[in-house]
Enzyme design. Sequence first.
Site, PDB file in Angstrom:
ATOM      1  N   THR A   1     -30.912 -13.131   3.749  1.00  0.00           N
ATOM      2  CA  THR A   1     -31.408 -12.564   2.502  1.00  0.00           C
ATOM      3  C   THR A   1     -31.009 -13.465   1.350  1.00  0.00           C
ATOM      4  O   THR A   1     -30.004 -14.172   1.425  1.00  0.00           O
ATOM      5  CB  THR A   1     -30.903 -11.119   2.281  1.00  0.00           C
ATOM      6  OG1 THR A   1     -31.641 -10.527   1.212  1.00  0.00           O
ATOM      7  CG2 THR A   1     -29.416 -11.060   1.995  1.00  0.00           C
TER       8      THR A   1
ATOM      9  N   CYS B   1     -27.194  -7.048  -7.144  1.00  0.00           N
ATOM     10  CA  CYS B   1     -27.376  -6.292  -5.902  1.00  0.00           C
ATOM     11  C   CYS B   1     -26.141  -6.464  -5.017  1.00  0.00           C
ATOM     12  O   CYS B   1     -25.360  -7.387  -5.222  1.00  0.00           O
ATOM     13  CB  CYS B   1     -28.575  -6.818  -5.109  1.00  0.00           C
ATOM     14  SG  CYS B   1     -30.167  -6.553  -5.899  1.00  0.00           S
TER      15      CYS B   1
ATOM     16  N   HIS C   1     -29.634  -4.909   1.865  1.00  0.00           N
ATOM     17  CA  HIS C   1     -29.668  -5.529   0.534  1.00  0.00           C
ATOM     18  C   HIS C   1     -30.056  -4.436  -0.461  1.00  0.00           C
ATOM     19  O   HIS C   1     -31.224  -4.128  -0.639  1.00  0.00           O
ATOM     20  CB  HIS C   1     -30.696  -6.662   0.534  1.00  0.00           C
ATOM     21  CG  HIS C   1     -30.696  -7.477  -0.716  1.00  0.00           C
ATOM     22  ND1 HIS C   1     -31.072  -8.794  -0.699  1.00  0.00           N
ATOM     23  CD2 HIS C   1     -30.392  -7.203  -2.003  1.00  0.00           C
ATOM     24  CE1 HIS C   1     -31.006  -9.283  -1.932  1.00  0.00           C
ATOM     25  NE2 HIS C   1     -30.595  -8.324  -2.737  1.00  0.00           N
TER      26      HIS C   1
END
Length: 163
Positions: A24, A30, A47
């Site tokens: 990712t 995040c 995520h």
Amino acid sequence: MATNEIDVRMGEMAVGSGKTTIKTGGIGSCVVVVIYDEEAKVGGLAHSMLPTRKTGMVLTTTDPIDKEPVAKYVDEGINRLVDEVKKAGGSCEHMQARLIGGAHMFKSIPQKESGIGERNLEVARATLAEQNIPIHAEEVSGSVGRLAELDLQNGIVNVTTKM
């Protein structure tokens, strides 16, 4: 070397085992949570973008909840990730977590006004504690973006910093 690569976007998660790598990018405020069971050699990555669903939010049967990303919220994403790792053969007794992200990305906005990254980390730590899953490592906070890659053959997480 992994033969299967899975790309996870914001709000998504993936679980796997064997010769698989889960990747990712775009990790800023995040939080990416990695769960890995070293004995079963199974794990996954979520995520998440926001700490938790708004409190007091009432969902009706007509709400498009199933259209929301499965890991949009940190707490819900972790709980779902743990459930999926269990379904794939993992055991909570052998799971360990790693946290990536939670950065303060916009220096022009005071951190107390834009502390979403820190709130994401707080919720991740609390949710993992509720699940009795220890945090093995962290690459968090700061003001840089990151990329993460989980190798499911050995549980190694590679984190690349992006400035």
